[in-house]
Motif scaffolding. Structure first.
Motif, PDB file in Angstrom:
ATOM      1  N   UNK A  30       0.854  -1.182   0.000  1.00 19.32           N
ATOM      2  CA  UNK A  30       0.000   0.000   0.000  1.00 19.32           C
ATOM      3  C   UNK A  30       0.891   1.234   0.000  1.00 19.32           C
ATOM      4  N   UNK A  31       0.730   2.090  -1.014  1.00 23.20           N
ATOM      5  CA  UNK A  31       1.511   3.319  -1.152  1.00 23.20           C
ATOM      6  C   UNK A  31       0.647   4.487  -0.698  1.00 23.20           C
ATOM      7  N   UNK A  32       1.083   5.182   0.351  1.00 26.17           N
ATOM      8  CA  UNK A  32       0.278   6.215   0.990  1.00 26.17           C
ATOM      9  C   UNK A  32       0.941   7.577   0.867  1.00 26.17           C
ATOM     10  N   UNK A  33       0.148   8.604   0.561  1.00 28.22           N
ATOM     11  CA  UNK A  33       0.705   9.938   0.472  1.00 28.22           C
ATOM     12  C   UNK A  33      -0.362  10.982   0.215  1.00 28.22           C
ATOM     13  N   UNK A  34      -0.038  12.226   0.523  1.00 29.28           N
ATOM     14  CA  UNK A  34      -0.953  13.333   0.299  1.00 29.28           C
ATOM     15  C   UNK A  34      -1.055  13.642  -1.193  1.00 29.28           C
ATOM     16  N   UNK A  35      -2.008  14.470  -1.592  1.00 30.59           N
ATOM     17  CA  UNK A  35      -2.111  14.854  -3.001  1.00 30.59           C
ATOM     18  C   UNK A  35      -0.808  15.470  -3.499  1.00 30.59           C
ATOM     19  N   UNK A 189       4.703   8.383   2.007  1.00 24.06           N
ATOM     20  CA  UNK A 189       5.369   9.523   1.389  1.00 24.06           C
ATOM     21  C   UNK A 189       5.001  10.759   2.197  1.00 24.06           C
ATOM     22  N   UNK A 190       5.991  11.325   2.894  1.00 22.39           N
ATOM     23  CA  UNK A 190       5.756  12.432   3.809  1.00 22.39           C
ATOM     24  C   UNK A 190       6.473  13.682   3.311  1.00 22.39           C
ATOM     25  N   UNK A 191       5.754  14.776   3.091  1.00 18.11           N
ATOM     26  CA  UNK A 191       6.395  16.021   2.620  1.00 18.11           C
ATOM     27  C   UNK A 191       7.464  16.485   3.591  1.00 18.11           C
TER      28      UNK A 191
END
Length: 250
Positions: A30-35, A189-191
């Motif tokens: 599962x690949x997770x991240x904000x827009x 994926x965290x900015x």
């Protein structure tokens, strides 16, 4: 499936040994991240990686065509690799269900990798937990069917991208909890603070109990070029780890 993504993230860095020629599929990821965090770029990079392994075509599902092919995704845009990526664009959850349910009827060789981008858009059509569970079950069953068609010792990987929100409601939390139960491997994926004219993020990969958690610094330049470097091991300014960010260029 975490192994395919790890190869993308380490291909041109010092951590890449060049000895991993045999793909290890592993559990669904599962690949997770904000827009705008680079989920599609990493999915596409994983598709290119799998397409070059000689294990079969890649099935890339997304709601709409990509506006442009992501740049600097760890390998060159080899036309032979691109030809092995089969894009399909189910515009609704109903059409996605139909596509997955009819996967056993599709002619040609079975895919070695199944990718779904924008899962949150399909879940938003019917946020009920049972609908999300049904979609997850279809994805897992489809990957298992492709694995059976590939033959002994070969498996079809599964990777799904989900957009996260800073302020998730109860439905989003329930969906994420459900997904994490069936997707033990995850990448967040965290900015993070980018340099001038850059968009930067921290990629944290947990392979689901098959190895240690690893992290990378991923930078997107203003022209869309993606560059990757190992995350610095010492605490401090993340920019200290960007000296080797030539990694990830084609």
């Amino acid at each position: 499936m975490a192994e395919a993504l790890r190869r993308v993230l380490t291909r041109d860095s010092a951590a890449w040994s060049g000895e991993e020629n045999t793909p290890a599929v592993g559990p669904p990821l599962l690949l997770l991240g904000a827009p705008g965090s680079g989920k599609t770029a990493l999915l596409f990079a994983a598709a290119l990686e799998a397409a070059g392994e000689g294990q079969g075509p890649v099935l890339f599902l997304t709601r709409r065509p990509l506006q442009s092919l992501p740049r600097g995704t760890g390998t060159t845009l080899d036309p032979m690799r691109l030809q092995k990526i089969r894009f399909q664009y189910p515009p609704s959850t109903r059409e996605l269900f139909r596509l997955l349910c009819s996967a056993h009827e599709a002619p040609g060789p079975a895919p070695s990798l199944l990718l779904l981008d924008g899962l949150e858009e399909y879940l938003a059509e019917d946020p009920e937990p049972q609908e999300a569970a049904y979609l997850i079950a279809l994805l897992l069953d489809t990957a298992a069917h492709f694995s059976h068609r590939l033959g002994p010792g070969r498996d079809c990987g599964l990777m799904v991208a989900l957009q996260t929100q800073e302020e998730a409601d109860s439905g989003d939390v329930l969906h994420l909890t459900l997904l994490q139960r069936y997707f033990p491997a995850q990448c967040w994926l965290q900015p993070d603070a980018p340099g001038p004219g850059e968009h930067g993020l921290r990629a944290c990969l947990d392979p689901g109990g098959l190895g240690p958690r690893t992290e990378w610094w991923v930078t997107f330049r203003s022209d869309g070029e993606m560059m990757i470097a190992p995350w610095p091991t010492q605490a401090g300014d993340p920019s200290s780890g960007k000296g080797s960010s030539s990694g990830g260029q084609p």
